[in-house]
Design a protein around this motif. Structure first.
Motif, PDB file in Angstrom:
ATOM      1  N   ALA A   1      11.178   4.174  -7.102  1.00  0.00           N
ATOM      2  CA  ALA A   1      11.999   2.997  -7.391  1.00  0.00           C
ATOM      3  C   ALA A   1      13.336   3.076  -6.659  1.00  0.00           C
ATOM      4  O   ALA A   1      13.813   2.079  -6.099  1.00  0.00           O
ATOM      5  CB  ALA A   1      12.224   2.871  -8.895  1.00  0.00           C
ATOM      6  N   PHE A   2      13.940   4.269  -6.664  1.00  0.00           N
ATOM      7  CA  PHE A   2      15.234   4.419  -6.002  1.00  0.00           C
ATOM      8  C   PHE A   2      15.101   4.295  -4.485  1.00  0.00           C
ATOM      9  O   PHE A   2      15.890   3.603  -3.835  1.00  0.00           O
ATOM     10  CB  PHE A   2      15.844   5.779  -6.349  1.00  0.00           C
ATOM     11  N   ILE A   3      14.112   4.956  -3.907  1.00  0.00           N
ATOM     12  CA  ILE A   3      13.946   4.939  -2.453  1.00  0.00           C
ATOM     13  C   ILE A   3      13.626   3.530  -1.957  1.00  0.00           C
ATOM     14  O   ILE A   3      14.151   3.082  -0.933  1.00  0.00           O
ATOM     15  CB  ILE A   3      12.845   5.933  -2.020  1.00  0.00           C
ATOM     16  N   VAL A   4      12.776   2.795  -2.689  1.00  0.00           N
ATOM     17  CA  VAL A   4      12.432   1.427  -2.289  1.00  0.00           C
ATOM     18  C   VAL A   4      13.678   0.533  -2.323  1.00  0.00           C
ATOM     19  O   VAL A   4      13.816  -0.384  -1.502  1.00  0.00           O
ATOM     20  CB  VAL A   4      11.327   0.862  -3.203  1.00  0.00           C
TER      21      VAL A   4
ATOM     22  N   ILE B   1       8.137   9.975   1.488  1.00  0.00           N
ATOM     23  CA  ILE B   1       8.092   9.379   2.834  1.00  0.00           C
ATOM     24  C   ILE B   1       7.397   8.021   2.786  1.00  0.00           C
ATOM     25  O   ILE B   1       7.821   7.060   3.439  1.00  0.00           O
ATOM     26  CB  ILE B   1       7.374  10.321   3.823  1.00  0.00           C
ATOM     27  N   LEU B   2       6.344   7.906   1.999  1.00  0.00           N
ATOM     28  CA  LEU B   2       5.647   6.628   1.849  1.00  0.00           C
ATOM     29  C   LEU B   2       6.555   5.585   1.189  1.00  0.00           C
ATOM     30  O   LEU B   2       6.558   4.414   1.582  1.00  0.00           O
ATOM     31  CB  LEU B   2       4.370   6.810   1.024  1.00  0.00           C
TER      32      LEU B   2
ATOM     33  N   MET C   1       0.820  -1.210   0.000  1.00  0.00           N
ATOM     34  CA  MET C   1       0.000   0.000   0.000  1.00  0.00           C
ATOM     35  C   MET C   1       0.858   1.265   0.000  1.00  0.00           C
ATOM     36  O   MET C   1       0.536   2.244  -0.684  1.00  0.00           O
ATOM     37  CB  MET C   1      -0.941   0.004   1.204  1.00  0.00           C
ATOM     38  N   THR C   2       1.943   1.279   0.764  1.00  0.00           N
ATOM     39  CA  THR C   2       2.793   2.471   0.788  1.00  0.00           C
ATOM     40  C   THR C   2       3.498   2.672  -0.554  1.00  0.00           C
ATOM     41  O   THR C   2       3.584   3.799  -1.050  1.00  0.00           O
ATOM     42  CB  THR C   2       3.853   2.376   1.905  1.00  0.00           C
ATOM     43  N   GLU C   3       3.974   1.587  -1.147  1.00  0.00           N
ATOM     44  CA  GLU C   3       4.669   1.701  -2.422  1.00  0.00           C
ATOM     45  C   GLU C   3       3.742   2.188  -3.528  1.00  0.00           C
ATOM     46  O   GLU C   3       4.086   3.104  -4.294  1.00  0.00           O
ATOM     47  CB  GLU C   3       5.285   0.364  -2.814  1.00  0.00           C
TER      48      GLU C   3
ATOM     49  N   ALA D   1       7.874   2.023   2.645  1.00  0.00           N
ATOM     50  CA  ALA D   1       7.859   0.715   1.983  1.00  0.00           C
ATOM     51  C   ALA D   1       9.214   0.024   2.141  1.00  0.00           C
ATOM     52  O   ALA D   1       9.285  -1.175   2.447  1.00  0.00           O
ATOM     53  CB  ALA D   1       7.523   0.886   0.500  1.00  0.00           C
ATOM     54  N   ALA D   2      10.294   0.778   1.951  1.00  0.00           N
ATOM     55  CA  ALA D   2      11.638   0.213   2.112  1.00  0.00           C
ATOM     56  C   ALA D   2      11.870  -0.238   3.549  1.00  0.00           C
ATOM     57  O   ALA D   2      12.434  -1.318   3.793  1.00  0.00           O
ATOM     58  CB  ALA D   2      12.688   1.245   1.697  1.00  0.00           C
TER      59      ALA D   2
END
Length: 293
Positions: free
Chosen positions: A98-101, A155-156, A83-85, A160-161
């Protein structure tokens, strides 16, 4: 790397490779009218039924503490991550998300150093992680980085990460006491259970007759049976055998599999930046996975 561990490293790599190309299946389903929540619920429902057929002798964990940890696995590694992603993708740039995850392995390393006494931060672990993350940036942004922040969306994505990092460490804790298949079934059950709560604010809209379309049910079966049932099991099994840090580190390979899949199936060219970034990722992953952690 010990020879007997090569098989488990191979499992982790194959799992990430499959996860790296599932964006195609999800994109097709979205174009046919399903929402991300509907895809997730169907995916986890079928996956739970598949694992229940194989693993049904033990329904509950040995104690309520472990059962709660199983609940956390399903929530943070399934519902919360998903849900966060997907919400982040609606609010921020795809490249940013994509980078943050892909910082999940870095966050896993930090959490492991803080909470696991047997994990120590070394220069090789730190440098390998930073190199791999730099490679991810080159592959995703392809040398065309544009700073355009959306605080809530980013932030979301970070949430997810972080949720995947927590998932990896909890798996490591439980895998010493329970079979990987039992844990995998629990992930699907509690992930499905908590996801159903989101139907209250986001009611189901996709018509059930739409599931009869071959393109719909074939993509759903792939996501459910291969990308969920098989891949969650192989991932959890790899964590059990080679540890949370080494397994999590293979998440950095995700952009490489995406680039290769795009080249093969979408005929998108592989740029110089893609090759340089992929090389940095492979170098960073190799450095970390040579460590005895």
């Amino acid at each position: 790397m010990k020879t007997r561990d090569l098989f488990y490293h191979g499992l982790a790599i194959c799992t990430v490779a499959i996860w790296g190309v599932t964006f195609v299946n999800t994109k097709v389903l979205l174009l046919h009218g399903l929402t991300p929540l509907e895809i997730f619920i169907i995916r986890f429902f079928i996956a739970y039924c598949c694992t229940l057929l194989i693993s049904h002798k033990r329904l509950l964990a040995d104690n309520w503490k472990d059962e709660f940890l199983c609940f956390l696995l399903g929530f943070v590694g399934g519902t919360l991550y998903f849900m966060t992603e997907n919400t982040a993708l609606k609010l921020s740039l795809v490249n940013n998300v994509a980078f943050i995850v892909c910082t999940a392995p870095l966050l896993t390393m930090f959490l492991a150093v803080i909470f696991m006494k047997d994990v120590k931060l070394s220069w090789q672990l730190a440098v390998g992680s930073v190199l791999a993350l730099a490679g991810v940036a080159l592959v995703i942004y392809n040398g065309q980085f544009q700073l355009k922040l959306n605080p809530l969306g980013d932030i979301l994505a970070l949430g997810a990460a972080l949720s995947w990092a927590v998932y990896s460490l909890i798996i490591k804790s439980l895998s010493a006491r329970y079979p990987a298949l039992f844990i995998t079934r629990k992930v699907f059950f509690y992930g499905l259970l908590t996801a159903l709560l989101f139907l209250i604010p986001y009611p189901w809209n996709f018509p059930l007759e739409g599931l009869r379309q071959p393109v719909v049910w074939m993509n759903l079966l792939f996501l459910s049976v291969v990308a969920s049932t098989m891949c969650f099991f192989t991932w959890n099994y790899a964590v059990k055998k080679i540890g949370a840090l080494k397994t999590s580190n293979y998440v950095y390979l995700n952009p490489i599999t995406t680039v290769v899949a795009s080249y093969i199936f979408l005929h998108e060219p592989m740029t110089v930046m893609s090759f340089i970034g992929s090389a940095l990722i492979l170098l960073g992953v190799a450095m970390v996975n040579r460590l005895d952690i």
